[in-house]
Scaffold this motif. Structure first.
Motif, PDB file in Angstrom:
ATOM      1  N   PRO A   1       0.793  -1.241   0.000  1.00 60.62           N
ATOM      2  CA  PRO A   1       0.000   0.000   0.000  1.00 60.62           C
ATOM      3  C   PRO A   1       0.819   1.282   0.000  1.00 60.62           C
ATOM      4  N   ASP A   2       2.073   1.221   0.446  1.00 62.51           N
ATOM      5  CA  ASP A   2       2.884   2.433   0.540  1.00 62.51           C
ATOM      6  C   ASP A   2       3.798   2.651  -0.661  1.00 62.51           C
ATOM      7  N   LEU A   3       3.830   1.713  -1.593  1.00 65.89           N
ATOM      8  CA  LEU A   3       4.767   1.814  -2.707  1.00 65.89           C
ATOM      9  C   LEU A   3       4.073   2.250  -3.982  1.00 65.89           C
ATOM     10  N   ARG A   4       4.750   3.093  -4.761  1.00 69.86           N
ATOM     11  CA  ARG A   4       4.287   3.436  -6.113  1.00 69.86           C
ATOM     12  C   ARG A   4       4.730   2.304  -7.030  1.00 69.86           C
ATOM     13  N   ALA A   5       3.817   1.395  -7.322  1.00 66.04           N
ATOM     14  CA  ALA A   5       4.196   0.180  -8.042  1.00 66.04           C
ATOM     15  C   ALA A   5       3.313  -0.055  -9.251  1.00 66.04           C
ATOM     16  N   GLU A   6       3.948  -0.451 -10.341  1.00 65.94           N
ATOM     17  CA  GLU A   6       3.262  -0.892 -11.546  1.00 65.94           C
ATOM     18  C   GLU A   6       3.671  -2.335 -11.794  1.00 65.94           C
ATOM     19  N   ASN A   7       2.717  -3.194 -12.168  1.00 63.18           N
ATOM     20  CA  ASN A   7       3.018  -4.589 -12.466  1.00 63.18           C
ATOM     21  C   ASN A   7       2.739  -4.868 -13.937  1.00 63.18           C
ATOM     22  N   ILE A   8       3.726  -5.398 -14.625  1.00 62.55           N
ATOM     23  CA  ILE A   8       3.624  -5.690 -16.046  1.00 62.55           C
ATOM     24  C   ILE A   8       3.595  -7.200 -16.226  1.00 62.55           C
TER      25      ILE A   8
END
Length: 291
Positions: free
Chosen positions: A246-253
């Motif tokens: 929840p605290d990370l700016r994350a994109e999953n490809i």
């Protein structure tokens, strides 16, 4: 000693040209019999993994020694132009070395990046120890390049080492973007016998290292991109390679049609890595597919 370009083409190019390009597909329920199409895809992915592994074993000795910067390269990095992309540092997986990145590195170089690789010792038995080594090396890269921040790309265990450095050792002040390839962020249950190795035990669901990474990380400045494949046989479940915090700016490809090792060699994945390093969007996004 670097392998010649004709050797690389002979070993890898024909294989990848015949491999299916990563594309969107729906995974069937594991409780149902595998359809013929999926069975064929698994067979192709497994065959490609076997051939890539054989080729990689031939190249492995070329990456056993660490990299050394020449005086000329040190001078050139210190005088980087304003607005230049920061250095990119590549971190290999378990029992591997920098030779794993020979194709990805060449692909990034053709797109204007000049990535370096870091070898950590085969005798390393703790993610935290490897992360401390990474921390020291990042400081050296920043000092040599003149950049305050760099980008990281980690394959498998290397991605977890990089994430531990960013989240637990204050590496977010130095790392702009972290791209992970087939990294067990949620832990993997594949290959039970491998748990004899202490590092593999840290990759299991519920390990002390993974519990630390689940802890709050407010204000983390690094952007995360998790590349995962639906045919990665070393991820169990395959979604374990997603980054969900929840605290990370994350994109999953999400990619399809290739296995764990092929993530290092497929041109579509290399293009996705380059694009991930070049883009700096904000926020968090759901998984997307590489066409």
């Amino acid at each position: 000693m670097r392998p010649s370009r004709p050797l690389l083409s002979l070993l890898l190019s024909p294989l990848l040209s015949q491999a299916p390009s990563p594309s969107p597909s729906a995974s069937p329920s594991p409780a149902r019999p595998l359809p013929v199409r999926l069975s064929a895809a698994l067979f192709r992915a497994a065959a490609l993994e076997a051939v890539l592994l054989a080729g990689h074993l031939l190249l492995y000795p070329t990456g056993m020694t660490g990299e050394r910067r020449s005086r000329r390269s040190r001078r050139s990095t210190q005088a980087h132009p304003v607005g230049a992309e920061p250095p990119a540092l590549l971190l290999h997986g378990l029992a591997d070395n920098r030779s794993a990145f020979i194709v990805l590195r060449r692909a990034l170089s053709r797109r204007g990046r000049r990535p370096e690789c870091l070898n950590y010792s085969l005798l390393t038995c703790d993610v935290r120890t490897a992360a401390e080594l990474l921390s020291r090396h990042v400081e050296e890269v920043c000092a040599h390049s003149g950049h305050a921040r760099i980008d990281l790309v980690g394959h498998s265990l290397g991605g977890l080492v990089a994430r531990y450095y960013v989240q637990r050792l204050g590496g977010d002040r130095r790392v702009r973007t972290l791209v992970t390839l087939g990294t067990p962020h949620a832990g993997t249950s594949a290959v039970p016998a491998a748990s004899l190795h202490p590092l593999v035990r840290q990759l299991r669901p519920g390990s002390s290292v993974l519990r630390e990474l689940e802890e709050p990380a407010p204000g983390c400045r690094t952007r995360f991109v998790g590349v995962w494949s639906d045919l990665d046989q070393l991820m169990s479940p395959v979604e374990a390679a997603r980054i969900d915090h929840p605290d990370l700016r994350a994109e999953n490809i999400r990619v399809t049609g290739i296995g764990h090792l092929a993530l290092l060699f497929h041109p579509a994945v290399a293009a996705a890595v380059h694009d991930a390093l070049a883009a700096q969007p904000g926020g968090t996004s759901d998984s997307t597919a590489v066409a």
